[in-house]
Design a protein around this motif. Structure first.
Motif, short mmCIF file in Angstrom:
data_model
loop_
_atom_site.label_atom_id
_atom_site.label_comp_id
_atom_site.label_asym_id
_atom_site.label_seq_id
_atom_site.Cartn_x
_atom_site.Cartn_y
_atom_site.Cartn_z
N LEU A 171 -5.07 46.81 18.75
CA LEU A 171 -5.56 45.92 17.85
C LEU A 171 -7.34 46.10 17.32
N ALA A 172 -7.95 46.93 18.14
CA ALA A 172 -9.09 47.11 17.80
C ALA A 172 -9.83 48.01 18.91
N LEU A 173 -10.92 48.94 18.24
CA LEU A 173 -11.87 49.61 19.03
C LEU A 173 -13.13 49.03 18.96
N GLY A 174 -13.94 49.22 19.86
CA GLY A 174 -15.36 48.63 19.81
C GLY A 174 -16.26 49.41 20.71
N ALA A 175 -17.50 48.66 20.91
CA ALA A 175 -18.48 49.46 21.60
C ALA A 175 -18.98 48.09 22.82
N SER A 176 -19.31 48.50 23.93
CA SER A 176 -19.78 47.61 24.93
C SER A 176 -20.65 47.87 25.43
N SER B 66 -23.54 43.17 23.62
CA SER B 66 -23.81 44.29 24.11
C SER B 66 -25.22 44.80 23.76
N ILE B 67 -25.71 44.64 22.79
CA ILE B 67 -27.08 45.01 22.42
C ILE B 67 -27.89 43.88 22.95
N PHE B 68 -27.63 42.72 23.07
CA PHE B 68 -28.42 41.73 23.67
C PHE B 68 -28.32 42.01 25.12
N TYR B 69 -27.37 42.38 25.87
CA TYR B 69 -27.49 42.60 27.36
C TYR B 69 -28.32 43.92 27.71
N ASP B 70 -28.16 44.94 26.78
CA ASP B 70 -28.82 46.08 27.25
C ASP B 70 -30.42 45.89 27.01
N THR B 71 -30.84 44.94 26.19
CA THR B 71 -32.22 44.78 26.04
C THR B 71 -32.75 43.55 26.97
N SER B 72 -31.96 42.85 27.52
CA SER B 72 -32.35 41.60 28.45
C SER B 72 -32.28 42.09 30.05
N LEU B 73 -31.03 42.73 30.29
CA LEU B 73 -30.82 42.80 31.66
C LEU B 73 -31.63 43.44 32.45
#
Length: 332
Positions: free
Chosen positions: A148-153, A279-286
């Motif tokens: 159905l789709a490819l994405g980035a995580s 994913s961008i949010f998690y990478d910057t906050s975690l």
């Protein structure tokens, strides 16, 4: 009394909402069971929730979606088999766990393949040659799945049990956990590491017992599965941008009328775009959370030293693994 009354009203509303959901679910023409392997917080679970919302709203209740996270339906290899039988309908997961069925997915575990999270969908998103290429592979490999789709995580980073990583030299001799991907094994061997294949669901125990001494994962995966408890040294190598797939059982797909197929397809695209945002949010906050709340030791190695180590072997490694076509498509 006002507070108690407000609480009672809130509870009543929740019960009514739950009853409505159950009625709506039972009244649906179709029910989709969605698998993710991970615990929240994680983009896959955010994507699953977004997929559920889109499908149920856009189908006007004709499709009900039930999300099973944290590997409730099994590990990815078993779930892929269940998709083939149609007993599980949809999965959202990393492509690396699907390599035994779709070997060409190995290309996405090549380090430093993409420039940034923001640009990944330009390469693998809907309408791209890369997506079309893998959709065709799905059609011909006999696994009984439809892409159905490819994405980035999120970026994947290195973490270790005992020894902090500040440069490529620190990796030599460490037992490195890898998924069942030849690309991963060959890549980390180039750094002098000793690859050990371990399933994601067994990773915590493997790090705890010393079966593996080093691992790599997305930050949400590292946090959600509490891997910081057994691998407290986190090196922000950002060596891979994790590519994920949303796949549906071909049997399930074939049962849906065309209008609902479009609903499901469009929902997967929306969910994957949302997954990139999260994913961008998690990478910057975690990272800050991991340091403050869990005492994780964070190092920031010079990525240039890692890139210099792997860049010369990318073309040759792709050729050796029979992935030259995929490499050319991704790097186009």
């Amino acid at each position: 009394m006002k507070i108690a009354r407000r609480t009672l009203l809130t509870m009543s509303a929740a019960i009514v909402g739950l009853a409505f959901t159950n009625v709506a679910s039972s009244a649906a023409d179709y029910t989709l069971r969605v698998h993710t392997l991970v615990k929240s917080p994680h983009p896959y679970n955010d994507m699953a929730d977004a997929f559920k919302k889109e499908v149920e709203e856009k189908s006007a209740g004709r499709i009900a979606v039930k999300v099973f996270d944290s590997g409730q339906l099994g590990q990815d290899p078993a779930v892929i088999g269940e998709l083939g039988f149609g007993t599980i309908d949809v999965m959202i997961s990393t492509v690396s766990n699907s390599v035994p069925v779709i070997p060409q997915f190995s290309i996405f575990t090549m380090p430093y393949l993409f420039d940034s999270m923001e640009s990944v969908l330009d390469t693998v998103g809907p309408g791209t040659p890369v997506h079309a290429h893998f959709a065709k592979i799905y059609e011909t490999n006999g696994a009984g799945m439809k892409l159905l789709a490819l994405g980035a995580s999120g970026t994947r980073n290195m973490s270790t049990a005992e020894k902090p990583v500040t440069s490529p030299d620190d990796l030599a001799g460490l037992k490195m956990r890898t998924p069942p991907s030849p690309m991963d094994a060959k890549t980390w061997s180039a750094f002098g590491m000793l690859p050990v294949t371990v399933a994601w669901g067994e990773l915590y125990a493997a790090m705890q017992t010393g079966v593996a001494e080093a691992m790599e994962s997305s930050l949400p995966g590292y946090t959600g599965s509490k891997l910081y408890e057994v691998a407290p040294n986190l090196a922000l190598t950002a060596h891979t941008i994790q590519v994920n797939h949303t796949s549906i059982s071909q049997r399930t797909w074939d049962k849906l009328p065309e209008d609902l197929q479009k609903v499901v397809q469009d929902a997967a695209v929306v969910a994957n775009a949302y997954g990139v945002e999260r994913s961008i949010f998690y990478d910057t906050s975690l990272v800050e959370k991991l340091v403050k709340e869990h005492g994780v030791n964070v190092t920031r190695p010079d990525r240039a030293a890692f890139i210099a180590k792997v860049a010369p072997m990318q073309v040759e490694l792709a050729k050796e693994l029979g992935l030259s076509e995929e490499y050319a498509l991704v790097k186009k």
